[in-house]
Enzyme design. Structure first.
Site, short mmCIF file in Angstrom:
data_model
loop_
_atom_site.label_atom_id
_atom_site.label_comp_id
_atom_site.label_asym_id
_atom_site.label_seq_id
_atom_site.Cartn_x
_atom_site.Cartn_y
_atom_site.Cartn_z
N SER A 102 28.84 -1.68 -76.32
CA SER A 102 29.22 -0.42 -75.71
C SER A 102 28.01 0.43 -75.33
O SER A 102 27.22 0.05 -74.48
CB SER A 102 30.17 0.33 -76.65
OG SER A 102 30.72 1.46 -76.03
N ASP A 241 29.63 4.40 -69.60
CA ASP A 241 28.74 3.76 -70.57
C ASP A 241 28.66 2.27 -70.28
O ASP A 241 29.23 1.77 -69.31
CB ASP A 241 29.17 4.05 -72.01
CG ASP A 241 30.44 3.33 -72.41
OD1 ASP A 241 31.22 2.94 -71.52
OD2 ASP A 241 30.68 3.17 -73.63
N ASP A 243 29.91 -0.47 -71.34
CA ASP A 243 31.08 -1.35 -71.19
C ASP A 243 32.24 -0.68 -70.48
O ASP A 243 33.31 -1.26 -70.36
CB ASP A 243 31.52 -1.91 -72.55
CG ASP A 243 32.19 -0.87 -73.43
OD1 ASP A 243 31.86 0.32 -73.31
OD2 ASP A 243 33.05 -1.26 -74.26
N ASP A 245 34.22 1.92 -71.10
CA ASP A 245 35.39 2.56 -71.71
C ASP A 245 35.16 4.05 -71.98
O ASP A 245 36.06 4.74 -72.43
CB ASP A 245 35.82 1.84 -73.00
CG ASP A 245 34.78 1.88 -74.11
OD1 ASP A 245 33.66 2.36 -73.86
OD2 ASP A 245 35.09 1.41 -75.22
#
Length: 446
Positions: A102, A241, A243, A245
Site C-alpha cells: 500500500s 496511494d 495500491d 485504495d
C-alpha cells in the site's frame, strides 16, 4: 488457535527478504492458502500486484505454492487493490490475492486476500491458513496441479467499471484535473478514467520503475499534487496511494481535502439523493469536526477501531454503506466492495458538478478541529510503549487538563514499528503542546 501470528489488520506485511516477505515463506503461504481454499471448494484465484520490484518474485512464489495445492491462477499484473476485489467478483473467482504494501516504501511488501464477494477474508479463514502454514508442503499429483493464465484485459475492464460509477448525465469536460498515481498500481488506470470521462488530465507519479512507489508523491506526500494544481491552475487534484485504495484531494486553491472531508461530502450527497442508508462509520482517528458536521445534518456517526477492516466490519454489522478513515480510505458499499480511491474521487466530482460549486466551497459546514499526529518509531517491534507507566501517566495528565476541550489517542501501527500519538483539541496550541509532550515521553520510554 485464536490469535494471529502472521496476519495483521491488512494482511501480511513486512520488509522484503525478512521473516515473512521472502520466497520460501510466500511459497508456503500460497500452498497453505490453496489447501484451505480448496477445502471450501475453491479451484481458482486471481493474483494482482502493485509496481514494487519485489512483486515479480512474490508473484512467482505464490503461483508455485498455489499450483502445488491444485489451485488454478489468473494473473492480473499491476492492478489497484480495489480492482482486484472487483475482478475477483466479476470473474467468479473464489478468492483474490493482492501483492502490495500500500502506502509503505518500495522495500516493504505484503500479501492480502479477498473473498469471492470482494471483501477481506474472514478471521476464521486467516486462522486456518496460519494453522496450515505449520504443516509441510505435500504437492498434489501432477495431473491435479494448478495452471496459471494471464488475464490481458484486466485494466480495460476496471477502467469501464470506474467510469460506470460516475453519473451518466454528467461529464468532466471543461475540468482540468491533476492526478498523482504515486508511481503505483493506478498509473495506467486513473488518468485514462478521467480522460475518457472528458477531463483535461495532468499526470504525475505515473512512471513506476520498481523502487519509486510512494516516494515524494501520492496520498502520503501531498506536496507534489498541491504544487501541480497551483502550477497548472487546475480545478482540483487527485492523489492516490501505491495500491489505489486511498485518496486525498486538493482544491483549486491548493488546500488538501483529506479522507474525513471526502467522506462528509459523499455522505451529504448520498443523503440528498436518498441513498444514505443509515449513518457513517469513522474511526478513533476521525476528526471531531466531521462528527459535529454530520450531527448537524442529522446523520448518525459511529467510530470503529483504526483500520479499514474494522470500518467494514461495523458497516456490515449496522447495515450502513458509507465510512472510512481520515488517511483516505473511503468505503461506499453502494458502489464498491472495498475502499476505492478512484471511485471515491469521482463521487466528490459528481457532487461538485451537481452543486455547481468549486471544491473549496463544497465542504462548507465542515470545521476541522486542530489535530496533531506524531509517529514515534521504536526499535523493537515486540515492544509495547502503551504499557509504560510513564506514558500512561503523561496521557492521564493531558486528558485531565484538557477535559472536554480535547482528546488523546495512542495506538500501535499494525504494519510498522510505530506508535501513533494523536491529540485533538479545540485550540491548535493545546493539541501541539500535548502531542509533543507525550511523544517525548514515548521516545524516552522505548
Amino acid at each position: 488457535m485464536t490469535k494471529r501470528k502472521y496476519f495483521g489488520t491488512d494482511g501480511i506485511r513486512g520488509k522484503v527478504g525478512e521473516s515473512t516477505i521472502n520466497p520460501e515463506f510466500v511459497t508456503k503461504l500460497g500452498y497453505a492458502a490453496g489447501k484451505v481454499l480448496a477445502g471450501q471448494g475453491t479451484n481458482k484465484v486471481l493474483i494482482g500486484k502493485d509496481t514494487r520490484i519485489s512483486g515479480y518474485m512474490l508473484e512467482s512464489a505464490l503461483e508455485a505454492g498455489l499450483s502445488a495445492a491444485g489451485i488454478n491462477i489468473g494473473l492480473l499484473g499491476p492492478m489497484p487493490t480495489p480492482a482486484i476485489a472487483y475482478l475477483t467478483k466479476t470473474f467468479r473467482s473464489e478468492a483474490g490475492i493482492v501483492i502490495s504494501a500500500s502506502h509503505n516504501p518500495y522495500y516493504d511488501n505484503g500479501i492480502k486476500f479477498f473473498s469471492s464477494t470482494g471483501h477481506k477474508l474472514d478471521d476464521n479463514i486467516e486462522l486456518a491458513i496460519e494453522a496450515q502454514l505449520e504443516k509441510p508442503i505435500v504437492c498434489v499429483e501432477s495431473d491435479k496441479l494448478g495452471k496459471a493464465t494471464r488475464i490481458n484485459d484486466a485494466a480495460g475492464r476496471y477502467i469501464e467499471y470506474c467510469k460506470g460509477t460516475f453519473p451518466s448525465d454528467l461529464s468532466l469536460k471543461g475540468l482540468k484535473i491533476v492526478v498523482d498515481c504515486a508511481h503505483g498500481a493506478t498509473y495506467h488506470i486513473a488518468p485514462d478514467v478521467l480522460a475518457e470521462l472528458g477531463a483535461d488530465v495532468i499526470e504525475i507519479g505515473t512512471s513506476p520503475n520498481g523502487t519509486n512507489i510512494n516516494h515524494q508523491v501520492g496520498a502520503t506526500s501531498m506536496r507534489a499534487t498541491v504544487e501541480a494544481v497551483k502550477e497548472h491552475k487546475a480545478d482540483l487534484g487527485f492523489a492516490l496511494d501505491g495500491d489505489g485504495d486511498r485518496i486525498m484531494m486538493v482544491d483549486e486553491k491548493g488546500n488538501v481535502i483529506d479522507g474525513d472531508e471526502i467522506i462528509f461530502i459523499i455522505a451529504r450527497e448520498a443523503m440528498k439523493n436518498g441513498q444514505l442508508q443509515g449513518g457513517v462509520v469513522g474511526t478513533k482517528m476521525s476528526n471531531l469536526g466531521m462528527e459535529v458536521a454530520l450531527e448537524k445534518l442529522g446523520i448518525p456517526f459511529a467510530r470503529a477501531d483504526v483500520g479499514d477492516r474494522y470500518v467494514m466490519e461495523m458497516l456490515l454489522a449496522k447495515g450502513w454503506k458509507i465510512g472510512g478513515e481520515n488517511s483516505g480510505h473511503v468505503l461506499n458499499l453502494n458502489l464498491a466492495p472495498t475502499g476505492d480511491g478512484i471511485v471515491a474521487g469521482l463521487q466528490v466530482i459528481a457532487a461538485m458538478l451537481r452543486a455547481q460549486m468549486k471544491l473549496s466551497a463544497l465542504n462548507s459546514g465542515f470545521t476541522r478541529f486542530p489535530q496533531r499526529l506524531i509517529n514515534v518509531k521504536f526499535s523493537n517491534p515486540n515492544e509495547n510503549p502503551l504499557e509504560s507507566d510513564e506514558v500512561k501517566a503523561i496521557v492521564k495528565k493531558a486528558e485531565d487538563e484538557m477535559g472536554d476541550a480535547g482528546r488523546v489517542l495512542l495506538r500501535k501501527s499494525g504494519t510498522e514499528p510505530l506508535l501513533r500519538v494523536m491529540v485533538e483539541a479545540i485550540d491548535k496550541g493545546l493539541s501541539d503542546f500535548w502531542a509533543e509532550k507525550i511523544a517525548d515521553v514515548v521516545k524516552k520510554s522505548s
